[in-house]
Design an enzyme around this catalytic site. Structure first.
Site, PDB file in Angstrom:
ATOM      1  N   HIS A   1       1.798   4.574  -2.883  1.00 26.25           N
ATOM      2  CA  HIS A   1       2.040   5.993  -2.551  1.00 26.25           C
ATOM      3  C   HIS A   1       3.245   6.529  -2.856  1.00 26.25           C
ATOM      4  O   HIS A   1       3.642   7.664  -3.616  1.00 26.25           O
ATOM      5  CB  HIS A   1       1.775   6.241  -0.881  1.00 26.25           C
TER       6      HIS A   1
ATOM      7  N   GLU B   1      -4.552   7.800  -2.882  1.00 25.89           N
ATOM      8  CA  GLU B   1      -5.198   6.609  -2.357  1.00 25.89           C
ATOM      9  C   GLU B   1      -5.406   5.709  -3.515  1.00 25.89           C
ATOM     10  O   GLU B   1      -5.399   4.344  -3.409  1.00 25.89           O
ATOM     11  CB  GLU B   1      -6.372   6.749  -1.508  1.00 25.89           C
TER      12      GLU B   1
ATOM     13  N   HIS C   1       0.876  -1.045  -0.225  1.00 27.78           N
ATOM     14  CA  HIS C   1       0.132  -0.093  -0.135  1.00 27.78           C
ATOM     15  C   HIS C   1       0.903   1.341   0.052  1.00 27.78           C
ATOM     16  O   HIS C   1       0.585   2.002  -0.855  1.00 27.78           O
ATOM     17  CB  HIS C   1      -0.901  -0.051   1.206  1.00 27.78           C
ATOM     18  N   GLU C   2       1.985   1.333   0.865  1.00 32.14           N
ATOM     19  CA  GLU C   2       2.767   2.404   1.071  1.00 32.14           C
ATOM     20  C   GLU C   2       3.686   2.461  -0.251  1.00 32.14           C
ATOM     21  O   GLU C   2       3.972   3.755  -0.870  1.00 32.14           O
ATOM     22  CB  GLU C   2       3.427   2.347   2.416  1.00 32.14           C
TER      23      GLU C   2
END
Lengths: 514, 514
Positions: B278, B304, B274-275
């Site tokens: 980003h 997101e 997830h990070e």
């Protein structure tokens, strides 16, 4: 100087003082941000980040300088001064801030910019010259550095000698005449010792110093004893790795030391305890100076006195190893196999004239410094030409240590300082060495401290150092600290006596006299 | 939108623009310093350093705001604007900087200070209230937050609804009416799916998700695939641990992701990816926006969309595990014993209505968001009283997910956002989810990208995302990016279809229709 001053920050009600403190706090915080970014750059930053990080650091340095040297700071200092005199804390803050302000505003911006550019160029030229061991390509840059140093001295102003204006940046109040006198005394009284030790020969086995000691175990052992022996703990400090070991801090509760792991394991251990000495100085600075220019050490020399005290006077002592040898056995069984504490003590105290300053032992180290001091002084005075420097370097190496560098990379080009414009910096290393012994001996007048040192229990000593040295931060000058703590001016006597005592015994030179 | 823009920084010769860029660079650098200090605080700082670090961070935030909102910035913007129009890069910089400047100068300093104090108090009250699961003690602080939010909306100004003024901070250009329409559509078309899945029961064995997976191995595996699958490498990025995972960056070549290790190992793996999403967004932002306000993501929702795309659409897909299962076997033999890729895929895609937002699966997650959006809107409009909030929360939880929290800590008090004054923030999570599928489907129109995704070879997809989303930074609005990349406005359609397709198959609901 036995007064214990309150740790409570001053409860300032004077509105001008409040505004001044607010501004000085901002300057301090910007400095801390720069320090965090620099530390992070050396310890963990990804490679590709370097270019932008350089720009970010330059911005912080510029904004800090701008904010501090703004005319408003001078106005606040003038306005706050009368009322600040009512309070010892406020008075010290104004005094130190004014000293810094006057120094910072003495150099015109154009000069600082020219200097920064030239230092940057000289640094790159030095890196290339050292790599190729080619002094000639560095010479014009060193000439420029010397020219800038002379101009800087004129801009800063001095009473007797331009070198004083430079030295004062690193060792406030110290004068070239004093350094000359102390160094001459030190040289005359320790050169025979070096010659005696060299002549005596050395049959000891030093292979222990490169026996297998896994990297993680080196770091863990060094850090464990930094806490257990010297009081540096993870609640307010961290240990990391970096190419060149250093200590930095962002408050007295935020201390960072770095280390480097090598096959020669004493580099990591004693290097860590060296940085621990620096860190415990910052730890001991009173909270009353927090986020003011009074925080930090009194000078480079006083700072070095603490790092050398921990690294050499304590960690290279027999009581230290009597106490901690069993822990080293657990941490590094391969290193300690067949050894006892006295044998380890003997091994980590080898004296051997060598070419490289940063690898030198306690006895020969100061000759590396004296040589540099004498040469940079002659260059500044114009008595020595840059083109003559390598020859002069090698002659002095022969005179002091009986060695001739095989090339300039291992000679005149070995240190970064001159390429960075740091003229007047070198003496502080030796001043720190001298002060370390003078302080320890003064502390040991107290029998509880002395007993502690004999048993490697350093809590009483640390309390004495905090009370007599650390707590004051920059509120006292190095001279005030030295005289307050030891009852007399800085002298080579204690250091000379210490060397003769310690190494006379180690090398069995029973007739050696100071 | 297939133009590939040059990566070269604009060669500005306009002196006013040069001065503006210098100032914006300083603002950016101060922001980077604050970000480094915040990251360091979360990842490595010693505990005792917290108090002073807080003061240092406050100084940086204050100086950044002061420098940016200074009248001089406005003058430079006015002066630079005409000439900037000649150059697309300069024009974008001036446009975005002016938008930020106008927003930043709309709130009087006194209001910002009141808000900061109140947020600080509310945050501490929330921490205590959550600990004791005692909503009543937090209620007055939440009322104050809502009051401040209404005043902030009035100060910022809006055309139709005060919520728009708040939402616009996080999702520029988005309006409450659009959110309502999209959310209603999403709710109506996915609530039946939740109910079907819940009714169908779930006989799968999820114990695999907590099988032993040593902490270091979790982190190493997650980081290895962040590089191998998604292109995040140590030359420009780092992985560290922190209590709450996050991504931050100090330039496009200085990316930091953090993770947290738990017995439930998917938290570390999917959290890391997830990070990584980003981070790869920031990595893809064109160098031309470096040290300008145009760098960074277009909005929280667009950001997101990238993190969710990597975490869910890619890393929770069968092709991903077909490709990387053997590496998981090597990294975690105890976890994978007796399993194959399809079984692992099945396990990491469990759907189960739950109380806590941050633990929710892809199907139920958006109901947590819709609930919060509806409640904060009703509070802002005064249609719901703060005292009625827990009851309203629990009623909606029952309506959407068939659950009633046993206490407020697991209900209305679970999230930090409202206590921090972040009203209007929640919708961006769901907007990001929706956009993630809409973008992936648009990219997959290209057969090479589609084939890559089917084989877990994401290089073609990443190139498409960089070209169509990342490179623009903040120079385009979220709407421009969405429409440019996908050819139509944001819609729930792709996401709804994706859920039905994926989970219809997983749960064997063959008659499920979108």
């Amino acid at each position: 100087m036995t007064t214990t001053e309150s740790n409570a920050p001053s409860d300032t009600t004077n509105p001008t003082m409040t505004e001044l403190r607010r501004r000085l706090g901002q300057v301090s915080d910007l400095g801390a941000a720069e320090a965090v970014m620099s530390w992070e750059q050396e310890t963990s930053m990804p490679d590709e980040a370097a270019r932008v990080r350089g720009l970010q650091l330059a911005t912080l340095a510029g904004l800090t300088h701008e904010l501090f040297t703004d005319a408003k700071t001078g106005e606040l200092l003038d306005a706050a001064e009368p009322e600040a005199a009512q309070d010892t804390t406020d008075a010290a803050i104004v005094r130190v801030a004014r000293r810094d302000f006057e120094k910072a505003t003495k150099l015109p911006t154009e000069f600082v910019e020219e200097q920064t550019r030239a230092q940057n160029e000289a640094h790159h030229a030095w890196l290339a010259a050292r790599k190729g061991s080619d002094f000639a390509t560095f010479a014009p840059y060193l000439e420029k550095m010397m020219d800038l140093a002379r101009r800087e001295a004129d801009l800063r102003g001095y009473d007797e000698h331009p070198y004083d204006a430079l030295l004062d940046q690193y060792e406030p109040g110290m004068r070239v005449g004093t350094v000359k006198t102390i160094f001459a005394d030190l040289r005359d009284r320790t050169l025979p010792l070096v010659q005696r030790i060299t002549a005596a020969g050395d049959a000891a086995d030093y292979s222990v110093l490169t026996r297998p000691f896994p990297a993680e175990a080196q770091k863990a052992f060094a850090w464990k004893l930094a806490g257990e022996a010297f009081g540096l703990h993870g609640t307010f400090a961290r240990q990391d790795e970096s190419a060149h070991p250093f200590m930095t801090n962002f408050s007295r509760s935020d201390l960072r030391i770095t280390t480097r792991v090598e096959p020669y394991w004493p580099a990591c251990l004693f290097g860590t305890w060296h940085e621990t000495g620096h860190a415990m100085y910052e730890r001991g600075v009173s909270e009353r100076w927090e986020r003011t220019p009074v925080s930090g050490g009194a000078s480079l020399g006083v700072h070095e006195s603490q790092s050398r005290l921990f690294e050499n006077l304590l960690a290279r002592s027999l009581p230290f190893w009597n106490r901690y040898f069993s822990q080293l056995q657990t941490a590094a069984p391969e290193v300690t196999a067949g050894l006892d504490a006295p044998a380890l003590y003997r091994a980590v105290n080898r004296v051997s004239p060598s070419l490289i300053r940063v690898e030198a032992d306690e006895v020969t180290y100061n000759f590396h410094i004296m040589l540099r001091f004498e040469l940079e002084l002659a260059l500044l005075e114009g008595k020595l030409k840059v083109s003559e420097l390598p020859e002069a370097w090698n002659a002095k190496m022969q005179e002091y240590l009986g060695l001739t560098p095989p090339d300039d990379a291992q000679g005149v080009l070995q240190d970064v300082h001159w390429s960075a414009g740091l003229i007047g910096y070198f003496p502080t290393y030796t001043l720190g060495n001298l002060l370390s012994v003078q302080l320890l001996e003064a502390a040991q007048q107290d029998s509880a401290i002395d007993e502690g040192v004999q048993n490697a229990d350093y809590a009483p000593l640390l309390a004495w150092l905090t009370e007599n040295v650390h707590q004051y931060g920059r509120s006292l000058t190095p001279t005030q600290i030295t005289e307050g703590a030891t009852g007399r001016p800085l002298s080579a006597d204690p250091y000379v006596a210490y060397l003769h005592r310690k190494y006379g015994e180690i090398y069995g030179l029973e007739d050696v006299k100071d």
